[in-house]
Design a protein around this motif. Structure first.
Motif, short mmCIF file in Angstrom:
data_model
loop_
_atom_site.label_atom_id
_atom_site.label_comp_id
_atom_site.label_asym_id
_atom_site.label_seq_id
_atom_site.Cartn_x
_atom_site.Cartn_y
_atom_site.Cartn_z
N LEU A 220 0.85 -1.06 -0.15
CA LEU A 220 -0.07 0.18 0.22
C LEU A 220 0.77 1.31 0.16
CD1 LEU A 220 -2.89 -1.14 2.63
CD2 LEU A 220 -3.14 -0.75 -0.03
N HIS A 221 2.03 1.07 0.64
CA HIS A 221 2.85 2.44 0.53
C HIS A 221 3.83 2.53 -0.48
CE1 HIS A 221 1.86 2.45 5.03
NE2 HIS A 221 2.39 3.45 5.08
N ARG A 222 3.74 1.33 -1.22
CA ARG A 222 4.90 1.38 -2.53
C ARG A 222 4.69 2.46 -3.61
NH1 ARG A 222 9.92 -0.11 -3.38
NH2 ARG A 222 10.34 -1.13 -5.05
N ALA A 223 3.01 2.38 -3.87
CA ALA A 223 2.56 3.44 -4.78
C ALA A 223 1.03 3.49 -4.49
CB ALA A 223 2.88 2.67 -6.34
N PRO A 224 0.74 4.90 -4.91
CA PRO A 224 -0.63 5.29 -4.65
C PRO A 224 -1.99 4.60 -5.35
CG PRO A 224 0.38 7.14 -6.00
CD PRO A 224 1.40 6.07 -5.44
N ASN A 225 -1.56 4.18 -6.50
CA ASN A 225 -2.58 3.18 -7.49
C ASN A 225 -2.69 1.73 -7.15
OD1 ASN A 225 0.40 3.06 -8.13
ND2 ASN A 225 -0.64 2.03 -10.39
N VAL A 226 -1.94 1.35 -5.80
CA VAL A 226 -2.00 -0.19 -5.64
C VAL A 226 -3.37 -0.38 -4.85
CG1 VAL A 226 -1.04 -1.79 -4.11
CG2 VAL A 226 0.45 -0.36 -5.33
N LEU A 227 -3.86 -1.47 -5.36
CA LEU A 227 -5.17 -2.02 -4.73
C LEU A 227 -4.86 -3.45 -4.32
CD1 LEU A 227 -8.12 -0.57 -6.87
CD2 LEU A 227 -7.09 0.56 -4.87
N LEU A 228 -5.21 -3.88 -3.25
CA LEU A 228 -4.95 -5.25 -2.64
C LEU A 228 -6.00 -6.08 -2.76
CD1 LEU A 228 -2.62 -4.62 0.25
CD2 LEU A 228 -1.99 -4.79 -2.03
N ILE A 229 -5.98 -7.40 -3.16
CA ILE A 229 -7.09 -8.49 -3.16
C ILE A 229 -6.53 -9.56 -2.38
CG2 ILE A 229 -8.18 -7.60 -5.13
CD1 ILE A 229 -6.67 -9.50 -7.04
N PRO A 230 -6.04 -9.53 -1.18
CA PRO A 230 -5.58 -10.90 -0.39
C PRO A 230 -6.98 -11.68 -0.17
CG PRO A 230 -5.91 -8.91 1.05
CD PRO A 230 -6.18 -8.30 -0.37
N GLY A 231 -6.65 -12.88 -0.36
CA GLY A 231 -7.75 -14.01 -0.16
C GLY A 231 -7.70 -14.57 1.19
N THR A 232 -8.68 -15.36 1.59
CA THR A 232 -8.61 -16.09 2.81
C THR A 232 -9.93 -16.50 2.96
OG1 THR A 232 -8.16 -16.29 5.29
CG2 THR A 232 -9.30 -14.29 4.27
N ALA A 233 -10.06 -17.92 3.61
CA ALA A 233 -11.24 -18.50 4.09
C ALA A 233 -11.41 -18.21 5.64
CB ALA A 233 -11.26 -19.97 3.47
N SER A 234 -10.58 -17.56 6.03
CA SER A 234 -10.77 -17.47 7.76
C SER A 234 -11.11 -16.32 8.12
CB SER A 234 -9.31 -17.84 8.14
OG SER A 234 -9.12 -17.08 9.59
N PRO A 235 -12.20 -15.81 8.95
CA PRO A 235 -12.46 -14.62 9.38
C PRO A 235 -11.42 -13.86 10.00
CG PRO A 235 -14.40 -16.18 9.70
CD PRO A 235 -12.84 -16.97 9.17
N ALA A 236 -10.70 -14.49 10.93
CA ALA A 236 -9.70 -13.87 11.47
C ALA A 236 -8.55 -13.44 10.54
CB ALA A 236 -9.00 -14.95 12.48
N HIS A 237 -8.31 -14.05 9.52
CA HIS A 237 -7.41 -13.53 8.74
C HIS A 237 -7.97 -12.45 8.02
CE1 HIS A 237 -4.82 -17.58 8.55
NE2 HIS A 237 -4.64 -17.00 9.64
#
Length: 314
Positions: A264-281
């Motif tokens: 997120l800090h690397r560039a202002p146009n970064v959007l993340l889509i991390p995936g998980t099947a865990s509510p905690a994660h």
């Protein structure tokens, strides 16, 4: 699944603060942290749990989700259709370029021909229950880990762009993105209008720095997949990097959160889509958007060894 409600720039349509702040995607304002839905396949035997997870994402300020018809052979799209409500304002991003292949060595096969791309868009529309998919990524097979095109699946990019832009003109997709594309391919596609690029990229796998710079200069959203590395054998893991571990101890967070915050800090146009099947994660991934990395921390992480691995799966 998009909403007619116009939220404040930093809030979702439901009034929750946008996860990671606000970013731009195909002319839409979205949370900088979204959700990659591929891992919902792991909840195939518990559909209710999958729906609860997506509802929790909305509560946490996530308002864009990355999916594909070939995730679980339509299962994931069906869960998304049932989980989100129009008032949630969730922007659905799907992709085409492969079809399910449950009996194959991996559960995917290339589907690169123009008629296959059109059929895949239609399949996505049906399974998602949408009249228009806000963003559709064309998954090329030029680079990165995964499938490679052979025989009649080797298709010129211009032929693919022609059908994708036609689908956009028809109103079946709102904006066009690219995935697993080379810098040359992106430059060829820019005149057609490109909303986002999805390539493998992380703190420990930075082979696409040129692509990131190109996207930043063009105002194209950069949506890295495998943002924490380690998805396949031979891929380095962000959490194993010594500099990441030092930063995590200093900040009182996990190494994975450091890896996401760095992106997120690397560039202002970064959007993340991390995936998980865990509510905690899921909650931990969203919380990464609140982590501040000062100049000293960023310098240490930027100096971490960059290892780029191209793993072919078939």
């Amino acid at each position: 699944m998009t909403s007619n409600t116009t939220p404040a720039p930093n809030d979702t349509a439901t009034g929750a603060p946008r996860a990671g702040g606000a970013g731009q995607l195909g002319g839409l304002t979205v949370s900088r942290i979204g959700y990659g839905a591929m891992q919902l396949e792991r909840l195939h035997a518990d559909r209710d749990a999958a729906i609860v997870l997506l509802r929790r994402a909305v509560e946490l300020g996530v308002d864009h989700v990355d999916t594909a018809q070939f995730y679980g052979d339509g299962f994931v799209n069906g869960v998304i259709r049932d989980a989100f409500r129009p008032g949630d304002g969730v922007v659905v991003v799907s992709k085409v370029g492969a079809d399910p292949d449950p009996g194959g060595p991996i559960p995917l096969r290339p589907a690169q021909r123009p008629e296959q791309l059109r059929a895949s868009v239609e399949d996505n529309l049906k399974s998602l229950g949408l009249d228009q998919i806000p963003v559709v990524n064309l998954r090329r097979l030029d680079t990165g880990p995964g499938l490679r095109a052979e025989g009649d699946q080797v298709v010129d990019l211009d032929d693919q762009l022609a059908v994708m832009t036609a689908l956009r003109d028809e109103g079946k997709i709102g904006a066009l993105g690219l995935s697993s594309v080379t810098p040359d391919g992106l430059r060829r596609a820019i005149p057609a209008g490109v909303a986002c690029v999805q390539n493998a990229y992380s703190l420990v796998s930075r082979g696409d720095e040129e692509m990131l710079r190109l996207c930043t200069g063009q105002g194209i959203a950069w949506m890295p997949f495998f943002p924490l590395g380690g998805a396949f054998p031979g891929m380095p893991k962000v959490a194993d990097d010594p500099a990441v571990r030092v930063a995590a101890r200093s900040l009182g967070c996990t190494p994975s959160q450091v890896g996401l915050a760095w992106l997120l800090h690397r560039a202002p146009n970064v959007l993340l889509i991390p995936g998980t099947a865990s509510p905690a994660h899921l909650e931990a991934n969203v919380a990464a958007g609140t982590i501040e990395l000062d100049d000293t921390a960023m310098a240490a992480l930027d100096a971490a060894e960059s290892r780029s691995t191209d793993v072919a799966l078939g």
